[in-house]
Design a protein around this motif. Structure first.
Motif, PDB file in Angstrom:
ATOM      1  N   GLN A 122       0.834  -1.202   0.000  1.00  0.00           N
ATOM      2  CA  GLN A 122       0.000   0.000   0.000  1.00  0.00           C
ATOM      3  C   GLN A 122       0.880   1.267   0.000  1.00  0.00           C
ATOM      4  O   GLN A 122       0.580   2.255  -0.682  1.00  0.00           O
ATOM      5  CB  GLN A 122      -0.907  -0.023   1.239  1.00  0.00           C
ATOM      6  CG  GLN A 122      -1.920   1.096   1.278  1.00  0.00           C
ATOM      7  CD  GLN A 122      -2.905   1.004   0.126  1.00  0.00           C
ATOM      8  OE1 GLN A 122      -3.260  -0.092  -0.280  1.00  0.00           O
ATOM      9  NE2 GLN A 122      -3.331   2.140  -0.398  1.00  0.00           N
ATOM     10  N   ALA A 123       2.007   1.234   0.776  1.00  0.00           N
ATOM     11  CA  ALA A 123       2.921   2.383   0.805  1.00  0.00           C
ATOM     12  C   ALA A 123       3.549   2.629  -0.561  1.00  0.00           C
ATOM     13  O   ALA A 123       3.692   3.773  -0.998  1.00  0.00           O
ATOM     14  CB  ALA A 123       4.002   2.152   1.866  1.00  0.00           C
ATOM     15  N   LYS A 124       3.885   1.546  -1.268  1.00  0.00           N
ATOM     16  CA  LYS A 124       4.463   1.704  -2.615  1.00  0.00           C
ATOM     17  C   LYS A 124       3.458   2.330  -3.561  1.00  0.00           C
ATOM     18  O   LYS A 124       3.793   3.169  -4.394  1.00  0.00           O
ATOM     19  CB  LYS A 124       4.919   0.347  -3.140  1.00  0.00           C
ATOM     20  CG  LYS A 124       6.187  -0.162  -2.476  1.00  0.00           C
ATOM     21  CD  LYS A 124       6.637  -1.461  -3.122  1.00  0.00           C
ATOM     22  CE  LYS A 124       7.938  -1.943  -2.494  1.00  0.00           C
ATOM     23  NZ  LYS A 124       8.398  -3.206  -3.101  1.00  0.00           N
ATOM     24  N   GLN A 125       2.206   1.920  -3.429  1.00  0.00           N
ATOM     25  CA  GLN A 125       1.179   2.503  -4.301  1.00  0.00           C
ATOM     26  C   GLN A 125       1.021   4.000  -4.017  1.00  0.00           C
ATOM     27  O   GLN A 125       0.871   4.814  -4.942  1.00  0.00           O
ATOM     28  CB  GLN A 125      -0.144   1.773  -4.068  1.00  0.00           C
ATOM     29  CG  GLN A 125      -0.136   0.327  -4.571  1.00  0.00           C
ATOM     30  CD  GLN A 125      -1.444  -0.392  -4.264  1.00  0.00           C
ATOM     31  OE1 GLN A 125      -2.345   0.185  -3.666  1.00  0.00           O
ATOM     32  NE2 GLN A 125      -1.531  -1.659  -4.676  1.00  0.00           N
ATOM     33  N   ASP A 126       1.079   4.367  -2.716  1.00  0.00           N
ATOM     34  CA  ASP A 126       0.981   5.792  -2.383  1.00  0.00           C
ATOM     35  C   ASP A 126       2.166   6.568  -2.943  1.00  0.00           C
ATOM     36  O   ASP A 126       2.030   7.714  -3.430  1.00  0.00           O
ATOM     37  CB  ASP A 126       0.934   5.967  -0.858  1.00  0.00           C
ATOM     38  CG  ASP A 126      -0.330   5.358  -0.276  1.00  0.00           C
ATOM     39  OD1 ASP A 126      -1.289   5.132  -1.055  1.00  0.00           O
ATOM     40  OD2 ASP A 126      -0.364   5.085   0.951  1.00  0.00           O
ATOM     41  N   GLU A 127       3.371   5.953  -2.882  1.00  0.00           N
ATOM     42  CA  GLU A 127       4.571   6.623  -3.420  1.00  0.00           C
ATOM     43  C   GLU A 127       4.441   6.851  -4.927  1.00  0.00           C
ATOM     44  O   GLU A 127       4.767   7.919  -5.454  1.00  0.00           O
ATOM     45  CB  GLU A 127       5.804   5.782  -3.123  1.00  0.00           C
ATOM     46  CG  GLU A 127       7.102   6.426  -3.598  1.00  0.00           C
ATOM     47  CD  GLU A 127       8.289   5.524  -3.341  1.00  0.00           C
ATOM     48  OE1 GLU A 127       9.428   5.970  -3.557  1.00  0.00           O
ATOM     49  OE2 GLU A 127       8.078   4.363  -2.912  1.00  0.00           O
ATOM     50  N   GLU A 128       3.943   5.862  -5.653  1.00  0.00           N
ATOM     51  CA  GLU A 128       3.768   6.015  -7.105  1.00  0.00           C
ATOM     52  C   GLU A 128       2.766   7.120  -7.413  1.00  0.00           C
ATOM     53  O   GLU A 128       2.929   7.901  -8.367  1.00  0.00           O
ATOM     54  CB  GLU A 128       3.294   4.689  -7.696  1.00  0.00           C
ATOM     55  CG  GLU A 128       4.354   3.610  -7.654  1.00  0.00           C
ATOM     56  CD  GLU A 128       3.827   2.275  -8.175  1.00  0.00           C
ATOM     57  OE1 GLU A 128       2.635   2.237  -8.524  1.00  0.00           O
ATOM     58  OE2 GLU A 128       4.613   1.301  -8.227  1.00  0.00           O
ATOM     59  N   ALA A 129       1.723   7.203  -6.578  1.00  0.00           N
ATOM     60  CA  ALA A 129       0.736   8.270  -6.800  1.00  0.00           C
ATOM     61  C   ALA A 129       1.390   9.651  -6.615  1.00  0.00           C
ATOM     62  O   ALA A 129       1.124  10.602  -7.375  1.00  0.00           O
ATOM     63  CB  ALA A 129      -0.441   8.100  -5.829  1.00  0.00           C
TER      64      ALA A 129
END
Length: 604
Positions: A453-460
């Motif tokens: 989930q943290a990686k997805q937030d970083e990509e966003a």
């Protein structure tokens, strides 16, 4: 009872002696019911009524004068059974024909006798089932009066009944009951047999309907001589179509009906010595075929499966074989064999008694000889006493040895129990450790989910920074265009300068608006940067948490390998914080901007 289900007893037996014996048993019950005082005698007026009813049921003309003439020398009182039986044989049974319904005749005799011997309210089975058991009793009872059924026939009937009900036969219960019966008289009357059947003592089935179905099946088999019955398909004689019919096999005929209630008979085949049954190959889409060939017609039949086909062929062949041998129905032949076997056993018992008497005489002679040998035996007894002492000593030694063996066995058993307890404890510890590992794996999966989930937030956040940088680049390009236009405007004439001043003021206002918008974009970019830093911290916490669980799992198992996030190179830092582009991407954008600027200059 339906007339289609009955057949004259003469057709069933094929022998007039059997007919006479069976009818006499039913008449004996009726005669006994009229004997209220149990003296073995009945008044002449009652016998006249009974004789008239018997003649009516048998369709024989009744001659009341014959009864008076037969008993003209016996006018002093009631008539005995011994005097009435000769009259029956001479004036009634000798005139029996085929055209009367034996079941109706039995029903009439049953009606006369059952109410005086059975309490209807306490009857454990229905009246119709009690009547069927009564008929079976007459069939299996001995040919002597008063009528009783012996132990062997009771067991034969009860075994068939439990088999028909699909229940298990209890040898132990019947053995106990046989001991009780042997202590009394070793036989039962018809009414005792009805009561015994109603008790369901020898089977686990207590359902009244199941018991009724079992009684009916045994009744059809023993009394109506139904050797086999069931649904099979028959090929028509004219239209050659196949239809389901309920077939009923008897010793000398095979009848078929529309359904199992036997209300509508569609036809029959009379079996004789010339008949035969053969198996046929499958044809016309029908399987399990066989054919019955008789002198007048043939019949093709299709069974439901191979087992049913073999059962029908075997049953029909048995009937034909009995007809060729001139024997009675299988059940009557079996009854004859059982009676012959009992007579043979009785003769053997009488012979055994005679031999026992002879042995008794020989035994007395031996006793006298033994008296002479007693003195020698006393001497031998003394020697035996010494030998007994030695044997007891040996026995004591063996007992001591057995005690030692038993103690050793107890010790071994105790050790085995301790080992089993230890193994059980180890197993519980192992299961507890497995549960801990399963819980640890579950928590690890939760940590991995947080990391994803943290990686997805970083990509966003990366996408947001890229969008803000593109907007910033576009605004800078627009500002540079405005600056170039101002410089060109200054080089024009004064007259144009005044016009351009006003235009410049307008453009300055646009420039100020663009600067305000640029400041707003800068503010948004800083907010996005703060969000990016927060997401980065969250990602670092998730990575640390993942690493912690990885260390724990590796410590316990050494088998799990966590997925590490990929290595990231150093980011480019700008005046507003980390850039959204790498150095290579920024160089490409710079070259593209310079080329576009040159093209605009050449165009102007």
């Amino acid at each position: 009872m339906n007339r289609h289900t009955e057949r004259p007893l003469l057709e069933l037996l094929g022998d007039k002696m059997w007919l006479r014996d069976e009818l006499l048993k039913s008449i004996w019950h009726a005669f006994t019911a009229l004997d209220v005082d149990h003296r073995g005698k009945v008044s002449k007026s009652q016998l006249k009524v009974l004789s008239h009813n018997i003649c009516t049921m048998m369709k024989i003309p009744h001659d009341p004068v014959a009864l008076e003439e037969h008993f003209k020398d016996d006018d002093k009182g009631p008539l005995s059974n011994q005097g009435y039986m000769p009259y029956l044989n001479r004036f009634i049974l000798d005139k029996v024909q085929k055209d009367f319904d034996v079941m109706e005749f039995n029903k009439m005799c049953w009606t006369l006798c059952y109410k005086k011997n059975i309490c209807i309210k306490n009857l454990p089975i229905s009246d119709d089932d009690a009547f069927k058991v009564w008929c079976i009793f007459n069939f299996l009872s001995e040919d002597r009066y008063p009528l009783v059924i012996v132990t062997e026939e009771i067991e034969y009937f009860l075994r068939k009944l439990t088999e028909a009900m699909g229940s298990g036969w209890s040898e132990e219960k019947f053995a106990d009951y046989n001991l009780q019966l042997h202590a009394k008289k070793n036989c039962l009357t018809a009414w005792e047999l009805i009561e015994l059947v109603g008790m369901s003592y020898f089977s686990k089935v207590v359902d009244r309907q199941t018991l009724s179905m079992g009684i009916n099946e045994v009744f059809q088999e023993l009394i109506l001589d139904v050797l086999k019955q069931g649904y099979v398909m028959k090929k028509g004689h004219k239209r050659k179509n196949w239809t389901d019919r309920w077939f009923v096999l008897r010793p000398n005929s095979l009848s078929y009906y529309v359904c199992e209630d036997l209300m509508e008979q569609k036809g029959d085949i009379t079996l004789d010595q010339s008949c035969c049954v053969e198996s046929l190959p499958d044809k016309e889409g029908k399987k399990c075929l066989f054919i019955i060939k008789c002198s007048d017609k043939s019949l093709e039949i299709s069974a439901s499966d191979k087992k049913k086909k073999q059962e029908w062929i075997q049953a029909i062949q048995t009937c034909i074989q009995l007809l060729r041998l001139g024997l009675l129905s299988p059940h009557r032949e079996a009854r004859l064999r059982r009676r012959e076997l009992r007579q043979k056993q009785l003769a053997e018992e009488e012979d055994l008694v005679e031999r026992m008497k002879q042995l008794q005489a020989a035994n007395e002679h031996k006793q006298r000889q033994l008296e002479a040998m007693r003195k020698k035996m006393d001497e031998a007894a003394a020697e035996a006493a010494v030998e007994e002492g030695r044997r007891k000593k040996t026995q004591l030694d063996l007992q001591d040895r057995y005690k030692l063996d038993l103690e050793r066995e107890k010790m071994v058993r105790q050790q085995m129990e301790e080992q089993v307890a230890q193994k059980s404890s180890e197993l519980e510890q192992y299961l507890r450790r497995v549960r801990e590992l399963e819980d640890m794996y579950r928590r690890l999966e939760e940590a991995l989910e947080d990391e994803r989930q943290a990686k997805q937030d970083e990509e966003a956040m990366h996408k947001l920074q890229a969008r803000l940088l593109e907007e910033e680049t576009a605004k800078r390009s627009e500002l540079e265009q405005i600056h170039l236009q101002q410089q060109r405007a200054l080089s024009q004439t004064e007259a144009e300068k005044q016009e351009l001043v006003a235009e410049q003021l307008t453009k300055e206002k646009d420039l100020q608006a663009a600067m305000l918008q640029l400041d707003r974009l800068e503010t948004e970019r800083r907010g996005a940067l703060e969000q990016y830093e927060e997401v980065t911290k969250k990602l670092e916490r998730a990575a640390n948490k993942t690493k912690t669980w990885k260390d724990k799992v590796a410590k316990h198992e050494g088998l799990v390998r966590l997925i590490q996030p990929g290595h990231k190179g150093p980011q480019r830092m700008t005046n507003w914080g980390p850039a959204s582009f790498t150095d290579a991407e920024l160089e490409l954008r710079k070259k593209w901007w310079q080329e576009k600027k040159k093209q605009d200059a050449q165009t102007q």
